[in-house]
Scaffold this active site. Structure first.
Site, PDB file in Angstrom:
ATOM      1  N   ASN A  10       0.881  -1.165   0.000  1.00  0.00           N
ATOM      2  CA  ASN A  10       0.000   0.000   0.000  1.00  0.00           C
ATOM      3  C   ASN A  10       0.919   1.216   0.000  1.00  0.00           C
ATOM      4  O   ASN A  10       1.503   1.541   1.033  1.00  0.00           O
ATOM      5  CB  ASN A  10      -0.889  -0.025   1.254  1.00  0.00           C
ATOM      6  CG  ASN A  10      -1.695   1.241   1.414  1.00  0.00           C
ATOM      7  OD1 ASN A  10      -1.779   2.058   0.501  1.00  0.00           O
ATOM      8  ND2 ASN A  10      -2.298   1.407   2.589  1.00  0.00           N
ATOM      9  N   LYS A  12       0.188   4.231  -0.331  1.00  0.00           N
ATOM     10  CA  LYS A  12      -0.426   5.420   0.281  1.00  0.00           C
ATOM     11  C   LYS A  12      -0.198   6.658  -0.609  1.00  0.00           C
ATOM     12  O   LYS A  12      -0.161   6.525  -1.824  1.00  0.00           O
ATOM     13  CB  LYS A  12       0.090   5.607   1.713  1.00  0.00           C
ATOM     14  CG  LYS A  12      -0.104   4.337   2.553  1.00  0.00           C
ATOM     15  CD  LYS A  12       0.076   4.555   4.021  1.00  0.00           C
ATOM     16  CE  LYS A  12      -0.135   3.241   4.764  1.00  0.00           C
ATOM     17  NZ  LYS A  12      -0.056   3.383   6.226  1.00  0.00           N
ATOM     18  N   HIS A  95      -9.505   1.427   4.291  1.00  0.00           N
ATOM     19  CA  HIS A  95      -8.279   1.548   5.091  1.00  0.00           C
ATOM     20  C   HIS A  95      -8.555   2.492   6.262  1.00  0.00           C
ATOM     21  O   HIS A  95      -9.308   3.462   6.123  1.00  0.00           O
ATOM     22  CB  HIS A  95      -7.129   2.089   4.225  1.00  0.00           C
ATOM     23  CG  HIS A  95      -5.799   1.977   4.909  1.00  0.00           C
ATOM     24  ND1 HIS A  95      -5.371   2.902   5.822  1.00  0.00           N
ATOM     25  CD2 HIS A  95      -4.834   1.023   4.841  1.00  0.00           C
ATOM     26  CE1 HIS A  95      -4.181   2.534   6.283  1.00  0.00           C
ATOM     27  NE2 HIS A  95      -3.834   1.400   5.705  1.00  0.00           N
ATOM     28  N   GLU A  97      -6.958   4.803   7.499  1.00  0.00           N
ATOM     29  CA  GLU A  97      -6.684   6.224   7.242  1.00  0.00           C
ATOM     30  C   GLU A  97      -7.873   6.884   6.559  1.00  0.00           C
ATOM     31  O   GLU A  97      -8.164   8.067   6.791  1.00  0.00           O
ATOM     32  CB  GLU A  97      -5.399   6.368   6.410  1.00  0.00           C
ATOM     33  CG  GLU A  97      -4.169   6.096   7.276  1.00  0.00           C
ATOM     34  CD  GLU A  97      -2.965   5.567   6.525  1.00  0.00           C
ATOM     35  OE1 GLU A  97      -2.907   5.672   5.287  1.00  0.00           O
ATOM     36  OE2 GLU A  97      -2.061   5.022   7.198  1.00  0.00           O
ATOM     37  N   GLU A 167      -5.974  -4.779  10.206  1.00  0.00           N
ATOM     38  CA  GLU A 167      -4.966  -3.758  10.498  1.00  0.00           C
ATOM     39  C   GLU A 167      -5.290  -3.062  11.810  1.00  0.00           C
ATOM     40  O   GLU A 167      -6.164  -2.185  11.859  1.00  0.00           O
ATOM     41  CB  GLU A 167      -4.950  -2.708   9.380  1.00  0.00           C
ATOM     42  CG  GLU A 167      -4.575  -3.283   8.034  1.00  0.00           C
ATOM     43  CD  GLU A 167      -3.936  -2.214   7.156  1.00  0.00           C
ATOM     44  OE1 GLU A 167      -2.789  -2.418   6.756  1.00  0.00           O
ATOM     45  OE2 GLU A 167      -4.566  -1.182   6.884  1.00  0.00           O
ATOM     46  N   GLY A 173       1.852   2.578  10.778  1.00  0.00           N
ATOM     47  CA  GLY A 173       2.770   3.701  10.665  1.00  0.00           C
ATOM     48  C   GLY A 173       3.400   4.116  11.991  1.00  0.00           C
ATOM     49  O   GLY A 173       4.000   5.172  12.104  1.00  0.00           O
ATOM     50  N   SER A 213       2.738  -2.213  10.045  1.00  0.00           N
ATOM     51  CA  SER A 213       4.176  -2.286  10.281  1.00  0.00           C
ATOM     52  C   SER A 213       4.752  -3.688  10.088  1.00  0.00           C
ATOM     53  O   SER A 213       5.643  -4.107  10.815  1.00  0.00           O
ATOM     54  CB  SER A 213       4.521  -1.726  11.665  1.00  0.00           C
ATOM     55  OG  SER A 213       4.066  -0.394  11.785  1.00  0.00           O
TER      56      SER A 213
HETATM   57  C1  3PY Z   1       0.806  -0.101   7.355  1.00  0.00           C
HETATM   58  O1  3PY Z   1       1.452  -1.133   7.387  1.00  0.00           O
HETATM   59  O2  3PY Z   1       1.154   0.904   7.958  1.00  0.00           O
HETATM   60  C2  3PY Z   1      -0.433  -0.021   6.594  1.00  0.00           C
HETATM   61  O3  3PY Z   1      -1.259   0.826   6.830  1.00  0.00           O
HETATM   62  C3  3PY Z   1      -0.657  -0.947   5.483  1.00  0.00           C
HETATM   63  O4  3PY Z   1      -1.823  -0.641   4.823  1.00  0.00           O
END
Ligand code: 3PY
Length: 251
Positions: A10, A12, A95, A97, A167, A173, A213
């Protein structure tokens, strides 16, 4: 993992088209003998160059969102049909975010999934709890709720085009990773939810990724867990060697 893994990057909001070309060209040779499915989900403006570069390779290309309408007065939005028409195969939906910063709800996630499936795309549906929710002990209920609402109206046959990524928001992050046990436990909760709504066979066939992560140093252990069938990779997907190392760990 028991099932064939899917490792999806991803990207982003990173990489201009020129930078995207450089990145995908570096990733290509490193993952070409992967024993898992490899996907790169990239910003809309990078799709053309990445699709072109990935042509004839084992890399599937995805977008990071799509709108639920086919077309119309939705300034700034991109439809699932537009993506499919370009040759895009995957789309991330929901997601954290997007849920956190752009008002995404379980209901809009459901509408986007409907549109993506109708356009022939494979969905990477993201679910997960915040730190506060984990501390309140509502993780299982929350991800079950997110999963059920997201999949409303999705047929059993269509489930083959749904990947779910667990997630934990507190691991995105932040450099924090869920423990292997925590990751597996919630991936199993998601699988049990799918089994309850559909059936065990459908749940057993489903790819459930861990995201948050995941990196070369922890990928193998996470992927060794029976209910973790891959990863949705944030930061490490922008580093070709790291991304390739995760792909290798999934093989
Ligand atoms: C991350 O690993 O930070 C993610 O948000 C993957 O989508």
């Amino acid at each position: 993992a028991i099932r064939k893994a899917v490792i999806a990057g991803n990207w982003k909001m990173n990489k201009t088209p020129a930078e995207a070309k450089t990145l995908i060209e570096s990733i290509k040779p490193l993952v070409k003998s992967a024993g898992c499915d490899v996907v790169c989900c990239v910003p809309y403006v990078d799709l053309s160059v990445v699709l072109e570069a990935a042509k004839g390779t084992n890399i599937g290309v995805g977008a990071e969102n799509c709108h639920w309408e086919k077309s119309g007065a939705f300034t700034g939005e991109v439809s699932a049909e537009m993506l499919a028409s370009m040759g895009v195969k995957y789309v991330i939906i929901g997601h954290s975010e997007r849920r956190q910063y752009f008002g995404e709800t379980n209901e809009t996630v459901n509408k986007r999934i409907r549109a993506a499936l109708d356009a022939g795309l494979t969905v990477i549906l993201c679910v997960g709890e915040s730190l506060e929710q984990r501390e309140q002990g509502v993780t299982s209920e929350l991800v079950a709720l997110q999963t059920k609402i997201a999949l409303g109206g999705v047929s059993k046959e269509e489930l083959s085009r749904i990947i779910i990524a667990y997630e934990p928001i507190w691991a995105i992050g932040t450099g924090k990773t869920a423990t292997n046990e925590q990751a597996n436990e919630v991936c199993k909760t998601i699988r049990d939810t799918v089994a309850a709504v559909y059936d065990k066979a459908a749940a057993d066939a489903m790819t459930i990724q861990y995201g948050g992560s995941m990196k070369p140093g922890n990928a193998a252990e996470l992927l060794a867990k029976p209910d973790v069938d891959g990863g949705l990779i944030g930061g490490a997907s922008l580093k070709p060697e790291d991304f390739a190392a995760i792909v290798k760990a999934a093989t």
